[in-house]
Design a protein around this motif. Structure first.
Motif, PDB file in Angstrom:
ATOM      1  N   ALA A 152       0.829  -1.204   0.000  1.00  0.00           N
ATOM      2  CA  ALA A 152       0.000   0.000   0.000  1.00  0.00           C
ATOM      3  C   ALA A 152       0.865   1.257   0.000  1.00  0.00           C
ATOM      4  O   ALA A 152       0.579   2.225  -0.717  1.00  0.00           O
ATOM      5  CB  ALA A 152      -0.931  -0.012   1.215  1.00  0.00           C
ATOM      6  N   VAL A 153       1.925   1.243   0.793  1.00  0.00           N
ATOM      7  CA  VAL A 153       2.829   2.395   0.852  1.00  0.00           C
ATOM      8  C   VAL A 153       3.577   2.558  -0.471  1.00  0.00           C
ATOM      9  O   VAL A 153       3.721   3.672  -0.991  1.00  0.00           O
ATOM     10  CB  VAL A 153       3.822   2.234   2.018  1.00  0.00           C
ATOM     11  N   ALA A 154       4.042   1.437  -1.036  1.00  0.00           N
ATOM     12  CA  ALA A 154       4.811   1.502  -2.283  1.00  0.00           C
ATOM     13  C   ALA A 154       3.956   2.009  -3.431  1.00  0.00           C
ATOM     14  O   ALA A 154       4.429   2.781  -4.278  1.00  0.00           O
ATOM     15  CB  ALA A 154       5.384   0.120  -2.611  1.00  0.00           C
ATOM     16  N   ALA A 155       2.682   1.598  -3.492  1.00  0.00           N
ATOM     17  CA  ALA A 155       1.799   2.092  -4.556  1.00  0.00           C
ATOM     18  C   ALA A 155       1.611   3.597  -4.442  1.00  0.00           C
ATOM     19  O   ALA A 155       1.648   4.322  -5.445  1.00  0.00           O
ATOM     20  CB  ALA A 155       0.452   1.376  -4.486  1.00  0.00           C
ATOM     21  N   PHE A 156       1.425   4.085  -3.227  1.00  0.00           N
ATOM     22  CA  PHE A 156       1.285   5.524  -3.004  1.00  0.00           C
ATOM     23  C   PHE A 156       2.556   6.253  -3.438  1.00  0.00           C
ATOM     24  O   PHE A 156       2.499   7.286  -4.125  1.00  0.00           O
ATOM     25  CB  PHE A 156       0.993   5.782  -1.528  1.00  0.00           C
ATOM     26  N   ALA A 157       3.723   5.724  -3.040  1.00  0.00           N
ATOM     27  CA  ALA A 157       4.987   6.383  -3.371  1.00  0.00           C
ATOM     28  C   ALA A 157       5.238   6.384  -4.869  1.00  0.00           C
ATOM     29  O   ALA A 157       5.744   7.370  -5.426  1.00  0.00           O
ATOM     30  CB  ALA A 157       6.135   5.693  -2.635  1.00  0.00           C
ATOM     31  N   ARG A 158       4.897   5.279  -5.555  1.00  0.00           N
ATOM     32  CA  ARG A 158       5.109   5.227  -7.008  1.00  0.00           C
ATOM     33  C   ARG A 158       4.302   6.299  -7.720  1.00  0.00           C
ATOM     34  O   ARG A 158       4.800   6.967  -8.632  1.00  0.00           O
ATOM     35  CB  ARG A 158       4.731   3.842  -7.545  1.00  0.00           C
ATOM     36  N   HIS A 159       3.042   6.449  -7.337  1.00  0.00           N
ATOM     37  CA  HIS A 159       2.208   7.451  -8.003  1.00  0.00           C
ATOM     38  C   HIS A 159       2.665   8.867  -7.645  1.00  0.00           C
ATOM     39  O   HIS A 159       2.617   9.764  -8.494  1.00  0.00           O
ATOM     40  CB  HIS A 159       0.749   7.243  -7.633  1.00  0.00           C
ATOM     41  N   CYS A 160       3.087   9.078  -6.406  1.00  0.00           N
ATOM     42  CA  CYS A 160       3.583  10.406  -6.023  1.00  0.00           C
ATOM     43  C   CYS A 160       4.880  10.744  -6.758  1.00  0.00           C
ATOM     44  O   CYS A 160       5.153  11.918  -7.020  1.00  0.00           O
ATOM     45  CB  CYS A 160       3.813  10.467  -4.519  1.00  0.00           C
ATOM     46  N   SER A 161       5.674   9.728  -7.100  1.00  0.00           N
ATOM     47  CA  SER A 161       6.945   9.993  -7.780  1.00  0.00           C
ATOM     48  C   SER A 161       6.737  10.557  -9.174  1.00  0.00           C
ATOM     49  O   SER A 161       7.679  11.075  -9.793  1.00  0.00           O
ATOM     50  CB  SER A 161       7.782   8.712  -7.856  1.00  0.00           C
ATOM     51  N   LYS A 162       5.508  10.450  -9.696  1.00  0.00           N
ATOM     52  CA  LYS A 162       5.212  10.967 -11.034  1.00  0.00           C
ATOM     53  C   LYS A 162       4.694  12.394 -11.009  1.00  0.00           C
ATOM     54  O   LYS A 162       4.367  12.958 -12.063  1.00  0.00           O
ATOM     55  CB  LYS A 162       4.206  10.048 -11.722  1.00  0.00           C
ATOM     56  N   LEU A 163       4.600  12.977  -9.822  1.00  0.00           N
ATOM     57  CA  LEU A 163       4.228  14.391  -9.737  1.00  0.00           C
ATOM     58  C   LEU A 163       5.320  15.255 -10.362  1.00  0.00           C
ATOM     59  O   LEU A 163       6.494  14.862 -10.393  1.00  0.00           O
ATOM     60  CB  LEU A 163       4.019  14.801  -8.282  1.00  0.00           C
ATOM     61  N   HIS A 164       4.932  16.414 -10.833  1.00  0.00           N
ATOM     62  CA  HIS A 164       5.903  17.355 -11.391  1.00  0.00           C
ATOM     63  C   HIS A 164       5.963  18.593 -10.511  1.00  0.00           C
ATOM     64  O   HIS A 164       4.934  19.209 -10.209  1.00  0.00           O
ATOM     65  CB  HIS A 164       5.517  17.762 -12.822  1.00  0.00           C
ATOM     66  N   LEU A 165       7.160  18.935 -10.076  1.00  0.00           N
ATOM     67  CA  LEU A 165       7.373  20.120  -9.241  1.00  0.00           C
ATOM     68  C   LEU A 165       7.804  21.284 -10.129  1.00  0.00           C
ATOM     69  O   LEU A 165       8.826  21.208 -10.815  1.00  0.00           O
ATOM     70  CB  LEU A 165       8.441  19.845  -8.179  1.00  0.00           C
ATOM     71  N   GLY A 166       7.016  22.325 -10.113  1.00  0.00           N
ATOM     72  CA  GLY A 166       7.329  23.509 -10.900  1.00  0.00           C
ATOM     73  C   GLY A 166       7.150  24.771 -10.078  1.00  0.00           C
ATOM     74  O   GLY A 166       6.695  24.738  -8.933  1.00  0.00           O
ATOM     75  N   ASN A 193      -7.093   0.357  -2.355  1.00  0.00           N
ATOM     76  CA  ASN A 193      -7.867  -0.853  -2.602  1.00  0.00           C
ATOM     77  C   ASN A 193      -7.040  -1.831  -3.425  1.00  0.00           C
ATOM     78  O   ASN A 193      -5.917  -1.529  -3.847  1.00  0.00           O
ATOM     79  CB  ASN A 193      -9.201  -0.528  -3.305  1.00  0.00           C
ATOM     80  N   GLU A 194      -7.626  -3.002  -3.647  1.00  0.00           N
ATOM     81  CA  GLU A 194      -6.915  -4.076  -4.345  1.00  0.00           C
ATOM     82  C   GLU A 194      -6.498  -3.661  -5.751  1.00  0.00           C
ATOM     83  O   GLU A 194      -5.390  -3.976  -6.197  1.00  0.00           O
ATOM     84  CB  GLU A 194      -7.817  -5.306  -4.418  1.00  0.00           C
ATOM     85  N   LYS A 195      -7.345  -2.943  -6.450  1.00  0.00           N
ATOM     86  CA  LYS A 195      -7.057  -2.598  -7.842  1.00  0.00           C
ATOM     87  C   LYS A 195      -5.919  -1.589  -7.954  1.00  0.00           C
ATOM     88  O   LYS A 195      -5.160  -1.613  -8.920  1.00  0.00           O
ATOM     89  CB  LYS A 195      -8.320  -2.073  -8.518  1.00  0.00           C
ATOM     90  N   ILE A 196      -5.803  -0.694  -6.979  1.00  0.00           N
ATOM     91  CA  ILE A 196      -4.681   0.248  -6.988  1.00  0.00           C
ATOM     92  C   ILE A 196      -3.376  -0.501  -6.784  1.00  0.00           C
ATOM     93  O   ILE A 196      -2.361  -0.220  -7.443  1.00  0.00           O
ATOM     94  CB  ILE A 196      -4.875   1.318  -5.900  1.00  0.00           C
ATOM     95  N   LEU A 197      -3.370  -1.487  -5.882  1.00  0.00           N
ATOM     96  CA  LEU A 197      -2.157  -2.240  -5.597  1.00  0.00           C
ATOM     97  C   LEU A 197      -1.748  -3.120  -6.763  1.00  0.00           C
ATOM     98  O   LEU A 197      -0.549  -3.364  -6.967  1.00  0.00           O
ATOM     99  CB  LEU A 197      -2.338  -3.099  -4.340  1.00  0.00           C
ATOM    100  N   THR A 198      -2.708  -3.613  -7.524  1.00  0.00           N
ATOM    101  CA  THR A 198      -2.396  -4.515  -8.640  1.00  0.00           C
ATOM    102  C   THR A 198      -2.439  -3.811  -9.990  1.00  0.00           C
ATOM    103  O   THR A 198      -2.321  -4.472 -11.030  1.00  0.00           O
ATOM    104  CB  THR A 198      -3.386  -5.697  -8.648  1.00  0.00           C
TER     105      THR A 198
END
Length: 400
Positions: free
Chosen positions: A47-61, A269-274
């Motif tokens: 659950a933590v890794a899925a959150f971190a992966r999606h956050c890593s795609k943010l763009h800082l401007g 949820n399950e679908k976010i993790l998979t």
């Protein structure tokens, strides 16, 4: 010079701050990191890794014209040891596991901000020195450092008891304990099932040493050295039965309850993790988890980067995500079609939505010519145009 000295080149004048900063709640402003537990369990780490992966795609401007030299820093390399993706993933992981994420500023010799670094201290406290609040860090290696609270970044969640720090993950401890107990039970059950293969009942009472010797003889004759496939035993044995090993399976309802507790706690949820989510499911996860983190990170980095005067003038650090990357092709097509000819999107922005490379001269905006401002509607010629004779108006001359 090591990493610690590069992150904390300055020290508070006169030594480290000692007195605790007085808070309204009377809680001692101290947060201690808990190592292990939550990040060591497979489901919670997922659950933590899925959150971190999606956050890593943010763009800082950067919005505004202040500190333009920090644009490539935020967008590409926040510090010499991490690119932007690793920086975001690290900050998001610490934030989710500890409910507190600390960011320290990197500065040049002149004291100008040059970068950002997320740290994971063993203990952090808010101290007062000379009328100023400091964040004092104690790391697992024994190092101690302090930085002005106004210069540091602090992201929190579940903040209720403390004026500065978020609470720990104590409410999830019972679920973690049950998960650990179940994992141990499965492992031990499999070991036991594969260790005992036969049950032999002797027909007479023997001494313990004789039972041990007979067990070894029976195994050597019938199990280890038997290539005939036939087991033989004499009248010393009343019965010999083979034990069928069965896989130990956790109660599905109990397992579902555990997974539900973890998903509810982390808002996933399950679908976010998979990675099997739909467009709507992704949008819900983004708005419930990713966007709050992005907003808080933007505000924290803005306060670290700009002065109050610059912020009032419109300067800000913005963390954004291209949410259309997760949209269906039909949704992308509708958006591009509807927004391109209204001047909302350029040619290159439309290509970006479809993950296509930009083209030269593709940054211009276009609008359909039949549109007009509301205030100019009265100036338009709204009278129908009379067709001219002989120009395809349907009238025919001469005999039919």
């Amino acid at each position: 010079m090591g990493l610690f000295d590069k992150l904390f080149p300055h020290r508070p004048p006169g030594g480290s701050p000692r007195a605790y900063f007085k808070t309204l709640t009377a809680y001692q402003p101290v947060y201690t990191t808990y190592r292990g537990g939550l990040y060591e369990m497979a489901l919670t780490r997922a659950a933590v890794a899925a959150f971190a992966r999606h956050c890593s795609k943010l763009h800082l401007g950067i919005a505004g014209d202040f500190r333009p030299e920090l644009r490539p820093v935020l967008g590409q390399q926040p510090n010499p040891w991490m690119d932007a993706s690793k920086f975001l993933a690290r900050a998001a992981t610490i934030y989710m596991v500890q409910n507190n994420a600390f960011i320290v500023p990197l500065e040049d010799a002149a004291g100008r901000l040059t970068g950002y670094y997320p740290v994971l201290p063993q203990q952090t406290s808010v101290r007062e020195y000379g009328g100023q609040a400091y964040l004092q860090y104690e790391f697992w290696g024994g190092q101690q450092a302090a930085v002005e609270l106004s210069r540091a970044g602090l992201l929190t969640q579940h903040q209720y008891e403390d004026d500065f720090f978020g609470s720990d993950n104590r409410p999830l401890a019972p679920t973690l304990q049950v998960m650990h107990t179940q994992d141990e039970g499965i492992v031990n059950g499999i070991k036991n099932a594969t260790t005992i293969r036969f049950l032999a009942r002797l027909s007479a009472n023997l001494k313990p040493k004789d039972i041990t010797a007979e067990r070894r003889r029976f195994a050597e004759d019938n199990l280890a050295g038997n290539d005939t496939g036939v087991m033989m035993f004499d009248s010393k044995y009343a019965d010999v039965k083979q034990i069928e090993s069965a896989a130990l399976v956790v109660n599905p309802k109990q397992q579902e309850l555990i997974r539900g507790n973890v998903f509810e706690y982390f808002g996933t949820n399950e679908k976010i993790l998979t990675n099997t989510y739909t467009e709507d499911e992704w949008n819900a996860y983004y708005e419930g988890c990713i966007e709050p983190f992005a907003i808080q990170l933007s505000l924290v980095l803005t306060a670290m980067t700009f002065t109050p005067e610059q912020i009032r003038a419109g300067a800000a650090v913005i963390a954004t995500a291209n949410r259309l990357q997760y949209a269906s092709n039909n949704t992308k097509l509708n958006i591009v079609t509807q927004l391109f000819d209204r001047g909302f999107l350029t040619h290159n922005q439309g290509l970006e939505i479809f993950n296509m490379s930009p083209v030269s001269d593709g940054d211009r905006r276009f609008i359909r010519k039949e549109y007009a401002e509301v205030s100019d509607v009265s100036k338009l010629n709204t009278e129908p145009v009379e067709p001219k004779e002989g120009k395809g108006n349907g009238d025919h001359t001469g005999d039919s």
